[in-house]
Design an enzyme around this catalytic site. Structure first.
Site, PDB file in Angstrom:
ATOM      1  N   TRP A  30       0.872  -1.203   0.000  1.00  0.00           N
ATOM      2  CA  TRP A  30       0.000   0.000   0.000  1.00  0.00           C
ATOM      3  C   TRP A  30       0.893   1.231   0.000  1.00  0.00           C
ATOM      4  O   TRP A  30       1.859   1.287   0.768  1.00  0.00           O
ATOM      5  CB  TRP A  30      -0.894   0.025   1.233  1.00  0.00           C
ATOM      6  CG  TRP A  30      -2.266  -0.518   0.977  1.00  0.00           C
ATOM      7  CD1 TRP A  30      -2.606  -1.827   0.834  1.00  0.00           C
ATOM      8  CD2 TRP A  30      -3.482   0.245   0.831  1.00  0.00           C
ATOM      9  NE1 TRP A  30      -3.940  -1.946   0.614  1.00  0.00           N
ATOM     10  CE2 TRP A  30      -4.508  -0.687   0.596  1.00  0.00           C
ATOM     11  CE3 TRP A  30      -3.793   1.603   0.870  1.00  0.00           C
ATOM     12  CZ2 TRP A  30      -5.832  -0.312   0.409  1.00  0.00           C
ATOM     13  CZ3 TRP A  30      -5.113   1.989   0.685  1.00  0.00           C
ATOM     14  CH2 TRP A  30      -6.121   1.040   0.446  1.00  0.00           C
ATOM     15  N   SER A  62      -0.260  -2.709   5.464  1.00  0.00           N
ATOM     16  CA  SER A  62       0.376  -2.585   6.778  1.00  0.00           C
ATOM     17  C   SER A  62      -0.209  -3.552   7.804  1.00  0.00           C
ATOM     18  O   SER A  62       0.498  -3.995   8.710  1.00  0.00           O
ATOM     19  CB  SER A  62       0.222  -1.156   7.302  1.00  0.00           C
ATOM     20  OG  SER A  62       1.001  -0.290   6.526  1.00  0.00           O
ATOM     21  N   PHE A  63      -1.489  -3.857   7.658  1.00  0.00           N
ATOM     22  CA  PHE A  63      -2.120  -4.776   8.610  1.00  0.00           C
ATOM     23  C   PHE A  63      -1.409  -6.131   8.615  1.00  0.00           C
ATOM     24  O   PHE A  63      -1.387  -6.823   9.637  1.00  0.00           O
ATOM     25  CB  PHE A  63      -3.613  -4.963   8.259  1.00  0.00           C
ATOM     26  CG  PHE A  63      -4.375  -5.763   9.270  1.00  0.00           C
ATOM     27  CD1 PHE A  63      -4.756  -5.192  10.477  1.00  0.00           C
ATOM     28  CD2 PHE A  63      -4.706  -7.094   9.024  1.00  0.00           C
ATOM     29  CE1 PHE A  63      -5.450  -5.934  11.432  1.00  0.00           C
ATOM     30  CE2 PHE A  63      -5.392  -7.840   9.966  1.00  0.00           C
ATOM     31  CZ  PHE A  63      -5.770  -7.258  11.180  1.00  0.00           C
ATOM     32  N   GLU A  64      -0.807  -6.507   7.490  1.00  0.00           N
ATOM     33  CA  GLU A  64      -0.146  -7.812   7.376  1.00  0.00           C
ATOM     34  C   GLU A  64       1.297  -7.787   7.904  1.00  0.00           C
ATOM     35  O   GLU A  64       1.946  -8.853   7.986  1.00  0.00           O
ATOM     36  CB  GLU A  64      -0.140  -8.267   5.901  1.00  0.00           C
ATOM     37  CG  GLU A  64      -1.473  -8.803   5.389  1.00  0.00           C
ATOM     38  CD  GLU A  64      -2.562  -7.750   5.225  1.00  0.00           C
ATOM     39  OE1 GLU A  64      -2.250  -6.657   4.739  1.00  0.00           O
ATOM     40  OE2 GLU A  64      -3.714  -8.016   5.604  1.00  0.00           O
ATOM     41  N   CYS A  86       2.989   2.498   5.248  1.00  0.00           N
ATOM     42  CA  CYS A  86       2.556   3.895   5.200  1.00  0.00           C
ATOM     43  C   CYS A  86       1.041   3.921   5.281  1.00  0.00           C
ATOM     44  O   CYS A  86       0.355   3.483   4.352  1.00  0.00           O
ATOM     45  CB  CYS A  86       3.046   4.535   3.901  1.00  0.00           C
ATOM     46  SG  CYS A  86       2.393   6.205   3.699  1.00  0.00           S
ATOM     47  N   ILE A  88      -2.162   6.213   5.461  1.00  0.00           N
ATOM     48  CA  ILE A  88      -2.596   7.589   5.224  1.00  0.00           C
ATOM     49  C   ILE A  88      -4.053   7.724   5.655  1.00  0.00           C
ATOM     50  O   ILE A  88      -4.909   6.927   5.242  1.00  0.00           O
ATOM     51  CB  ILE A  88      -2.416   7.973   3.740  1.00  0.00           C
ATOM     52  CG1 ILE A  88      -0.925   7.879   3.361  1.00  0.00           C
ATOM     53  CG2 ILE A  88      -2.929   9.391   3.494  1.00  0.00           C
ATOM     54  CD1 ILE A  88      -0.594   8.265   1.943  1.00  0.00           C
ATOM     55  N   THR A  92     -12.453   7.053   6.115  1.00  0.00           N
ATOM     56  CA  THR A  92     -13.076   6.012   6.931  1.00  0.00           C
ATOM     57  C   THR A  92     -12.280   5.800   8.227  1.00  0.00           C
ATOM     58  O   THR A  92     -11.121   6.216   8.332  1.00  0.00           O
ATOM     59  CB  THR A  92     -13.080   4.669   6.160  1.00  0.00           C
ATOM     60  OG1 THR A  92     -11.729   4.233   6.047  1.00  0.00           O
ATOM     61  CG2 THR A  92     -13.699   4.806   4.790  1.00  0.00           C
ATOM     62  N   HIS A  94     -10.953   3.203   9.119  1.00  0.00           N
ATOM     63  CA  HIS A  94      -9.965   2.163   8.846  1.00  0.00           C
ATOM     64  C   HIS A  94      -8.586   2.489   9.435  1.00  0.00           C
ATOM     65  O   HIS A  94      -7.920   1.682  10.027  1.00  0.00           O
ATOM     66  CB  HIS A  94      -9.789   2.024   7.324  1.00  0.00           C
ATOM     67  CG  HIS A  94     -10.191   0.700   6.798  1.00  0.00           C
ATOM     68  ND1 HIS A  94     -11.458   0.451   6.319  1.00  0.00           N
ATOM     69  CD2 HIS A  94      -9.512  -0.457   6.684  1.00  0.00           C
ATOM     70  CE1 HIS A  94     -11.529  -0.794   5.927  1.00  0.00           C
ATOM     71  NE2 HIS A  94     -10.365  -1.373   6.135  1.00  0.00           N
ATOM     72  N   TYR A 119       9.641  -0.212  14.387  1.00  0.00           N
ATOM     73  CA  TYR A 119       8.427   0.403  13.842  1.00  0.00           C
ATOM     74  C   TYR A 119       8.789   1.437  12.783  1.00  0.00           C
ATOM     75  O   TYR A 119       9.131   2.579  13.101  1.00  0.00           O
ATOM     76  CB  TYR A 119       7.688   1.048  15.016  1.00  0.00           C
ATOM     77  CG  TYR A 119       6.315   1.552  14.711  1.00  0.00           C
ATOM     78  CD1 TYR A 119       5.253   0.673  14.521  1.00  0.00           C
ATOM     79  CD2 TYR A 119       6.066   2.917  14.628  1.00  0.00           C
ATOM     80  CE1 TYR A 119       3.980   1.141  14.261  1.00  0.00           C
ATOM     81  CE2 TYR A 119       4.788   3.391  14.363  1.00  0.00           C
ATOM     82  CZ  TYR A 119       3.762   2.504  14.180  1.00  0.00           C
ATOM     83  OH  TYR A 119       2.501   2.976  13.928  1.00  0.00           O
TER      84      TYR A 119
HETATM   85  C1  DLZ Z   1      -7.553  -1.117   3.696  1.00  0.00           C
HETATM   86  C2  DLZ Z   1      -6.396  -0.206   3.819  1.00  0.00           C
HETATM   87  C3  DLZ Z   1      -6.576   1.197   3.872  1.00  0.00           C
HETATM   88  C4  DLZ Z   1      -7.933   1.833   3.803  1.00  0.00           C
HETATM   89  N1  DLZ Z   1      -5.550   2.032   3.938  1.00  0.00           N
HETATM   90  C5  DLZ Z   1      -4.296   1.535   4.025  1.00  0.00           C
HETATM   91  C6  DLZ Z   1      -3.168   2.399   4.128  1.00  0.00           C
HETATM   92  O1  DLZ Z   1      -3.271   3.625   4.113  1.00  0.00           O
HETATM   93  N2  DLZ Z   1      -1.944   1.817   4.239  1.00  0.00           N
HETATM   94  C7  DLZ Z   1      -1.752   0.458   4.267  1.00  0.00           C
HETATM   95  O2  DLZ Z   1      -0.609   0.008   4.396  1.00  0.00           O
HETATM   96  N3  DLZ Z   1      -2.790  -0.362   4.128  1.00  0.00           N
HETATM   97  C8  DLZ Z   1      -4.050   0.116   4.006  1.00  0.00           C
HETATM   98  N4  DLZ Z   1      -5.118  -0.729   3.883  1.00  0.00           N
HETATM   99  C9  DLZ Z   1      -4.857  -2.194   3.711  1.00  0.00           C
HETATM  100  C10 DLZ Z   1      -4.725  -2.936   5.036  1.00  0.00           C
HETATM  101  O3  DLZ Z   1      -3.464  -2.679   5.651  1.00  0.00           O
HETATM  102  C11 DLZ Z   1      -4.839  -4.468   4.803  1.00  0.00           C
HETATM  103  O4  DLZ Z   1      -3.922  -4.858   3.816  1.00  0.00           O
HETATM  104  C12 DLZ Z   1      -6.230  -4.903   4.383  1.00  0.00           C
HETATM  105  O5  DLZ Z   1      -7.206  -4.432   5.283  1.00  0.00           O
HETATM  106  C13 DLZ Z   1      -6.323  -6.454   4.290  1.00  0.00           C
HETATM  107  O6  DLZ Z   1      -6.063  -7.065   5.558  1.00  0.00           O
END
Ligand code: DLZ
Length: 170
Positions: A30, A62-64, A86, A88, A92, A94, A119
């Site tokens: 992302w 980033s969630f992963e 990163c 942003i 939402t 999120h 981090y």
């Molecule tokens: C879904 C999402 C959103 C809205 N924004 C970002 C972001 O700004 N940066 C980032 O690294 N990832 C974003 N994601 C994706 C989530 O991190 C994740 O990959 C999905 O929710 C699937 O688990």
């Protein structure tokens, strides 16, 4: 503005032991232009310090990052992991959920694996703020994350060598 972490490596006095360390980097797709710049910063800082064993793994977002970091800590040979992402702020909620989850999870891995999990995730309002921190006027936070990893590995070496478990007696 010069960062406190931007300093000459000669001042860090990198030992040969440290140069042989293995560092993992997990990096999010992302906002790839930003994360790629942070990755370049981290990689070149490690290489400048003489660390060549660098294992880079890309993840979707980033969630992963925490799970990928855990995979490296569990299944690969790494002395430290740098997590690069990163986030942003969007329209939402999120952003808040993901930032919170990633921060907490990465923090926990440090103590769980007794190895630095650094981090290197930008949490910013907009793309401009991200660019400033990915090689722009506020430096490169990927490079700073690499410096942190080096310093923490160095700290472990110092403490382990001076007060390590191998020491006998009182
Ligand atoms: C879904 C999402 C959103 C809205 N924004 C970002 C972001 O700004 N940066 C980032 O690294 N990832 C974003 N994601 C994706 C989530 O991190 C994740 O990959 C999905 O929710 C699937 O688990």
């Amino acid at each position: 503005m010069a960062s406190q972490l931007n300093q000459e490596f000669s001042a860090l006095n990198i030992s040969d032991v440290l140069k042989k360390k293995h560092v993992g980097i997990v990096v999010s797709e992302w906002n790839k232009e930003i994360t790629n710049a942070l990755l370049q910063g981290a990689e070149s800082t490690l290489k400048e310090a003489g660390i060549e064993n660098i294992n880079i793994k890309w993840v979707p977002g980033s969630f992963e990052l925490p799970l990928a970091a855990q995979y490296l800590l569990e299944y690969a040979k790494v002395d430290a992991v740098i997590a690069i992402g990163c986030l942003i702020k969007g329209e939402t909620p999120h952003f808040h959920y993901i930032s919170e989850a990633v921060t907490q999870s990465l923090s926990r891995l440090n103590l769980q694996y007794i190895r630095p999990v650094v981090y290197g995730v930008l949490t910013v309002e907009n793309l401009e703020q991200a660019e400033e921190r990915a090689g722009g006027k506020l430096g490169n936070k990927g490079s700073e994350a690499a410096t942190v990893a080096i310093k923490m590995m160095q700290l472990k070496e110092e403490i382990h060598n001076n007060n390590g478990r191998k020491k006998l007696g009182f």
